[in-house]
Structures are given as structure tokens and as C-alpha cells.
Design a protein around this motif. Structure first.
Motif, mmCIF file in Angstrom:
data_model
loop_
_atom_site.group_PDB
_atom_site.id
_atom_site.type_symbol
_atom_site.label_atom_id
_atom_site.label_comp_id
_atom_site.label_asym_id
_atom_site.label_seq_id
_atom_site.Cartn_x
_atom_site.Cartn_y
_atom_site.Cartn_z
ATOM 1 N N MET A 1 0.853 -1.178 0.000
ATOM 2 C CA MET A 1 0.000 0.000 0.000
ATOM 3 C C MET A 1 0.895 1.235 0.000
ATOM 4 O O MET A 1 1.736 1.400 0.872
ATOM 5 C CB MET A 1 -0.902 -0.039 1.249
ATOM 6 N N GLU A 4 -0.407 7.294 -0.851
ATOM 7 C CA GLU A 4 -1.715 7.832 -1.268
ATOM 8 C C GLU A 4 -2.858 6.913 -0.839
ATOM 9 O O GLU A 4 -3.890 7.377 -0.357
ATOM 10 C CB GLU A 4 -1.740 8.049 -2.786
ATOM 11 N N GLU A 5 -2.667 5.612 -0.997
ATOM 12 C CA GLU A 5 -3.697 4.649 -0.583
ATOM 13 C C GLU A 5 -3.879 4.663 0.940
ATOM 14 O O GLU A 5 -5.006 4.587 1.434
ATOM 15 C CB GLU A 5 -3.331 3.243 -1.054
ATOM 16 N N GLU A 8 -5.834 7.817 1.772
ATOM 17 C CA GLU A 8 -7.257 7.654 1.453
ATOM 18 C C GLU A 8 -7.956 6.774 2.484
ATOM 19 O O GLU A 8 -9.083 7.065 2.890
ATOM 20 C CB GLU A 8 -7.422 7.055 0.060
#
Length: 91
Positions: A1, A4-5, A8
């Protein structure tokens, strides 16, 4: 991961927690109002319990989803995809 993930996912968890707090606030305010109506109308059978209990069950499920349900990981997805590779009927 990647970052950015993860960001989010963190934003989603924060929004879920905020929504849960709003849900609790609405639950308390509406049910307090119903209990006040019950009290000012002379008491008697405590009918607000049906709303308190029913909505409370929904609130408990919401709390479970927000605080105890673990997020779906890439490993979970891969494992599920592997289970889906069962041989089908011959054509």
C-alpha cells in the motif's frame, strides 16, 4: 500500500468516525425528545423504549463497522481470488 492509498484509507476512517459521532448525537437528541414527550404527556407505558431499542441495534451495528471491522487487505483479495479458481462444469 503506497502513501496515497494509506492516506485515502485514513481519511475514510476519519469520515466514518465523524459520521458515527453524528449518528450518536442524533440518537441521543431524538430519543431525549421522545422521552420528554412521553413524560409531559403523563407517563404511563414507556413507549419510547421501542425507538430507543430499535435504533440502538442499528447504532451498535454502525459502531461495529466503524471500530471493530478490519479493512479488506490485498491478501484478503488474493485469497478470495484463489478460492474462485475452482474448476467449473465441463462444457
Amino acid at each position: 500500500m503506497n502513501d496515497e492509498e494509506r492516506r485515502e484509507a485514513a481519511v475514510k476512517r476519519l469520515k466514518d468516525k465523524r459520521d458515527f459521532r453524528n449518528h450518536v448525537a442524533a440518537y441521543v437528541l431524538v430519543n431525549a425528545f421522545l422521552v420528554a414527550i412521553w413524560a409531559f404527556s403523563g407517563g404511563g407505558y414507556f413507549w419510547p423504549i421501542w425507538v430507543i431499542a430499535g435504533w440502538g441495534i442499528g447504532l451498535a451495528f454502525n459502531a461495529w463497522a466503524v471500530f471493530f471491522e478490519r479493512p479488506i487487505t490485498e491478501n484478503d483479495i488474493r485469497r478470495e481470488m484463489e478460492r474462485d479458481r475452482t474448476p467449473g462444469p465441463s462444457s
